[in-house]
Design a protein around this motif. Structure first.
Motif, PDB file in Angstrom:
ATOM      1  N   SER A  67      15.302   5.158  -5.052  1.00 18.70           N
ATOM      2  CA  SER A  67      15.911   4.979  -6.375  1.00 18.70           C
ATOM      3  C   SER A  67      15.953   6.296  -7.127  1.00 18.70           C
ATOM      4  O   SER A  67      16.952   6.631  -7.780  1.00 18.70           O
TER       5      SER A  67
ATOM      6  N   HIS B  34      11.022   2.528  -1.841  1.00 21.04           N
ATOM      7  CA  HIS B  34      12.105   2.085  -2.720  1.00 21.04           C
ATOM      8  C   HIS B  34      12.151   2.930  -3.991  1.00 21.04           C
ATOM      9  O   HIS B  34      13.233   3.293  -4.480  1.00 21.04           O
ATOM     10  N   ALA B  35      10.981   3.262  -4.518  1.00 23.43           N
ATOM     11  CA  ALA B  35      10.942   4.110  -5.714  1.00 23.43           C
ATOM     12  C   ALA B  35      11.527   5.490  -5.420  1.00 23.43           C
ATOM     13  O   ALA B  35      12.279   6.050  -6.224  1.00 23.43           O
TER      14      ALA B  35
ATOM     15  N   TRP C 121       4.092  -1.212   4.725  1.00 22.18           N
ATOM     16  CA  TRP C 121       3.031  -1.014   3.738  1.00 22.18           C
ATOM     17  C   TRP C 121       3.512  -0.158   2.554  1.00 22.18           C
ATOM     18  O   TRP C 121       3.073  -0.340   1.437  1.00 22.18           O
ATOM     19  N   ASN C 122       4.445   0.780   2.827  1.00 22.68           N
ATOM     20  CA  ASN C 122       4.887   1.720   1.787  1.00 22.68           C
ATOM     21  C   ASN C 122       6.248   1.360   1.203  1.00 22.68           C
ATOM     22  O   ASN C 122       6.920   2.218   0.627  1.00 22.68           O
ATOM     23  N   ASP C 123       6.663   0.110   1.357  1.00 22.13           N
ATOM     24  CA  ASP C 123       8.002  -0.261   0.886  1.00 22.13           C
ATOM     25  C   ASP C 123       8.201   0.034  -0.599  1.00 22.13           C
ATOM     26  O   ASP C 123       9.262   0.510  -1.016  1.00 22.13           O
ATOM     27  N   GLN C 124       7.204  -0.255  -1.406  1.00 19.90           N
ATOM     28  CA  GLN C 124       7.353  -0.045  -2.843  1.00 19.90           C
ATOM     29  C   GLN C 124       7.559   1.432  -3.156  1.00 19.90           C
ATOM     30  O   GLN C 124       8.442   1.805  -3.945  1.00 19.90           O
ATOM     31  N   ALA C 125       6.758   2.278  -2.507  1.00 17.72           N
ATOM     32  CA  ALA C 125       6.901   3.720  -2.736  1.00 17.72           C
ATOM     33  C   ALA C 125       8.224   4.234  -2.174  1.00 17.72           C
ATOM     34  O   ALA C 125       8.876   5.098  -2.778  1.00 17.72           O
TER      35      ALA C 125
ATOM     36  N   SER D 221       8.572  -9.339   2.332  1.00 11.57           N
ATOM     37  CA  SER D 221       7.115  -9.294   2.428  1.00 11.57           C
ATOM     38  C   SER D 221       6.545 -10.703   2.536  1.00 11.57           C
ATOM     39  O   SER D 221       7.187 -11.691   2.174  1.00 11.57           O
TER      40      SER D 221
ATOM     41  N   ALA E 209       8.991  -5.676   6.674  1.00 13.14           N
ATOM     42  CA  ALA E 209       8.270  -5.171   5.507  1.00 13.14           C
ATOM     43  C   ALA E 209       7.352  -4.056   5.973  1.00 13.14           C
ATOM     44  O   ALA E 209       6.883  -4.064   7.116  1.00 13.14           O
TER      45      ALA E 209
ATOM     46  N   GLY F   4       0.721  -7.977   1.281  1.00 18.71           N
ATOM     47  CA  GLY F   4       0.647  -6.542   1.486  1.00 18.71           C
ATOM     48  C   GLY F   4       0.619  -6.117   2.929  1.00 18.71           C
ATOM     49  O   GLY F   4       0.292  -4.966   3.229  1.00 18.71           O
TER      50      GLY F   4
END
Length: 663
Positions: free
Chosen positions: A226, A222-223, A216-220, A175, A214, A179
């Motif tokens: 996981s 990855h969650a 926009w939804n990378d965090q979601a 990133s 990267a 964002g």
């Protein structure tokens, strides 16, 4: 600016290889509009009509449009010219990138590839598990597209989100901290700087794949990946949730080695899973029961008949037991088994087959055609992973004398899903074994009795009797009778005391063990019985004589006015138990009335006891007088009983109550 919408799409096909042009000699056909910042093509009306002030997108120097028919050459290629002597290191390359974003400014679209992210989780076993999450391919509208710097373009979407397009094709994933989504593709061909807009659109369809750096939804994503990895480990029964982890930590020693704790987690999880499966099961498939008895040649013939080895095996097929109720970890006697199962009615009967082998060679197979052995109402199950059932727990299980099945999950090996484990636990016999079953003791006795009747055993016993006969005959039968009764009294009295102690045992220690056929009193009894047989008085070792509630213990109780083989204080109490005997024992009742008379037990009765005894005795007389065979005894024990109990001999000799049928 062109009004028709266009699509900026990067496909996976690779353009045909061609020599890379020299950036120093490539005509520059694209420039920045100094007033608007928009890309300008050399043939744009604003350029041709000299309405645009053009500058180099790389060095920011003013550019002069050189059109066809103008000086310097007769038919020069239209291009933008730098001031004389200007340094033009990256100008052509940056101009090529500027040209590439022109289609995006024409109210077009960009087709973005799917974004796929992975994550991993490590199970208790050390096995790794991978999870994936992705967004699909997406066509998004472009509000604006500008060259952000020499290497990137900034695209703005209708919802305000921004997309950075790296044009070098070499940007690492990651990133920018603001964002914004980032994709990369390679647009470093200087030849693009000399192409027309139509040529660029065609060329862009042949460029290599566009790649995400990267999203926009990378965090979601990855969650989600996981969570999927953890769920995969959980489904493989190699991980658990936070609540289970907290519960596990409650009883964990503070100084426990982490590797040991991880192993305990694995064992605890599998143990819990199997118990949960059994708690919900309506049936369970169990392995067959198996009993084996081996009889070797007596020591006296070790060198002569050492090959005569008898082996009797009794076994059953696997059985699916119907379950009515299942409880987890409830105390049962002195143990707390993992699972207590109550079988649903009607409970199956136990049918098996018996094989006989002599010196390893098969002799015969006999299948059970009748069974009075029904499965017990309660079955225990112990679940093990790496540590089996220790000797102390096995001892307590045997004392409890309930069918106990071990399910050894550790023996299954490999990775197994929760559904696969359920199938193994409920429907298969792999990893299962019976560690105790009440029927084993009875079956061993039956197999022992069958081997006693085998011709090889009979031949051994005949030879042994011949060898011992001279020594046995050297002692009178009357003396052997005394030895026999003393041994019988010691054997039964000892077992009565042991049985009383077993009933009173409430501690954690082992309960006392009853004397068996290898005990010293029993061996003396058997030797005396053999001696009596040698003297012509057979039958003293038969179960009817010396078994539980046998003839000898009852006659001794009447003779000595106390329980021998019975936990009673008086002879009358034993006699009262005799009066309640079932039909199979009533044929011997005349012996007990003879003993009462011979040893004067009536003199010790109370008036009520005498009245009850008289009524019972009269019933026997009536049956004998009527010739009822249920109350007429076989004659084959009269002779040996006359030696053992001389005071009864005259009455036995008269033959009262004796059956006239040939035995």
């Amino acid at each position: 600016m062109a009004q028709g919408s266009s699509i900026w799409q990067v496909e996976t096909d690779t353009a045909p290889a061609r020599p890379a042009p020299n950036a120093a000699v490539v005509p520059l056909k694209w420039a920045h509009d100094a007033r608007t910042g928009e890309p300008r093509y050399i043939h744009d009306p604003e350029v041709v009509e000299e309405g645009a002030e053009c500058q180099c997108p790389a060095c920011d120097l003013s550019l002069t449009p050189v059109l066809a028919g103008q000086p310097l050459r007769r038919n020069p290629t239209a291009h933008f010219r730098h001031p004389k002597g200007a340094q033009k290191d990256d100008c052509t390359l940056v101009a090529a990138r500027l040209a590439a974003i022109r289609p995006l400014q024409e109210r077009g679209f960009i087709d973005l590839p799917r974004r796929r992210m992975s994550a991993s989780a490590t199970g208790f076993s050390g096995q790794g598990y991978e999870g994936w999450a992705e967004t699909g391919e997406e066509r998004i509208s472009i509000v604006s597209a500008v060259l952000n710097d020499h290497a990137t373009a900034l695209l703005t979407l209708p919802d305000g989100r921004e997309l950075i397009v790296d044009l070098t094709g070499q940007r690492d994933a990651g990133s920018d901290g603001r964002g914004r989504a980032i994709v990369t593709l390679s647009l470093s061909d200087p030849a693009i700087a000399m192409m027309s807009p139509d040529e660029i659109r065609a060329r862009l369809r042949l460029l290599p794949d566009i790649h995400w750096c990267a999203h926009w939804n990378d965090q979601a994503l990855h969650a989600a990946a996981s969570a999927q990895a953890r769920q995969t480990a959980h489904d493989a029964m190699d991980a658990w949730g936070e609540a289970a982890e907290a519960l596990f930590h409650r009883g964990l020693p503070l100084d426990l080695d982490p590797s040991v704790a991880q192993q305990w987690r694995r064992e605890t999880l599998l143990h819990s899973e199997v118990k949960a499966i059994l708690e919900q099961a309506s049936q369970i498939t169990t392995p067959g029961l198996y009993v084996e008895v081996t009889r070797y040649a007596p020591d006296e013939f070790g060198g002569e008949w050492e090959d005569n080895t008898l082996r009797a095996q009794w076994g059953t097929s696997s059985e699916t037991l119907p379950l009515e109720n299942t409880q987890l970890e409830q105390r049962q006697g002195s143990i707390v088994p993992d699972v207590i199962c109550t079988l649903r009615e009607p409970r199956p009967y136990i049918y098996g087959f018996t094989e006989t082998w002599l010196d390893g060679a098969f002799e015969e197979l006999i299948e059970d055609t009748h069974s009075s052995q029904q499965w017990p109402r309660t079955v225990l199950i112990e679940v093990t992973v790496t540590h089996g059932i220790d000797q102390e727990k096995l001892r307590r299980i045997r004392e409890l004398n309930l069918p106990t099945l071990e399910i050894d999950i550790g023996s299954l090996g490999g990775r197994v899903t929760r559904e696969g484990l359920r199938h193994l636990v409920v429907n298969e016999t792999i990893g299962k074994r019976w560690i105790h079953h009440p029927t084993w003791q009875l079956l061993r006795q039956i197999l022992d009795a069958e081997l006693d009747q085998h011709p090889v055993t009979v031949r051994f016993q005949e030879r042994l009797a011949e060898l011992r006969r001279p020594r046995l005959l050297a002692t009178p039968a009357s003396e052997w009778g005394l030895i026999y009764l003393a041994a019988a009294t010691e054997f039964h009295d000892t077992n009565t005391r042991i049985d009383k102690a077993r009933r009173a045992n409430r501690g954690e220690g082992p309960a006392p063990v009853l004397l068996g056929k290898d005990s010293e009193p029993w061996l003396r009894l058997i030797e005396a019985a053999e001696a009596l047989a040698a003297h012509g008085y057979p039958g003293a070792a038969d179960p009817e004589m010396v078994g539980v509630a046998g003839i000898v213990s009852r006659l001794l109780s009447i003779q000595h006015n106390r329980g021998i083989g019975y936990a009673f204080d008086t002879g009358y109490q034993v006699l009262n138990a005799i009066t309640q005997s079932g039909p199979g024992y009533q044929q011997w009742h005349t012996l007990y009335t003879m003993a009462v008379k011979a040893y004067g037990l009536e003199a010790r009765f109370t008036s009520k006891q005498a009245e009850r005894y008289a009524s019972w005795r009269q019933g026997i007389i009536d049956k004998v007088d009527a010739g009822d065979e249920t109350h007429l005894r076989p004659a084959h024990y009269d002779a040996v009983l006359g030696i053992l109990f001389p005071d009864m001999a005259p009455r036995l000799a008269k033959g009262y109550g004796r059956s006239l049928q040939l035995q």
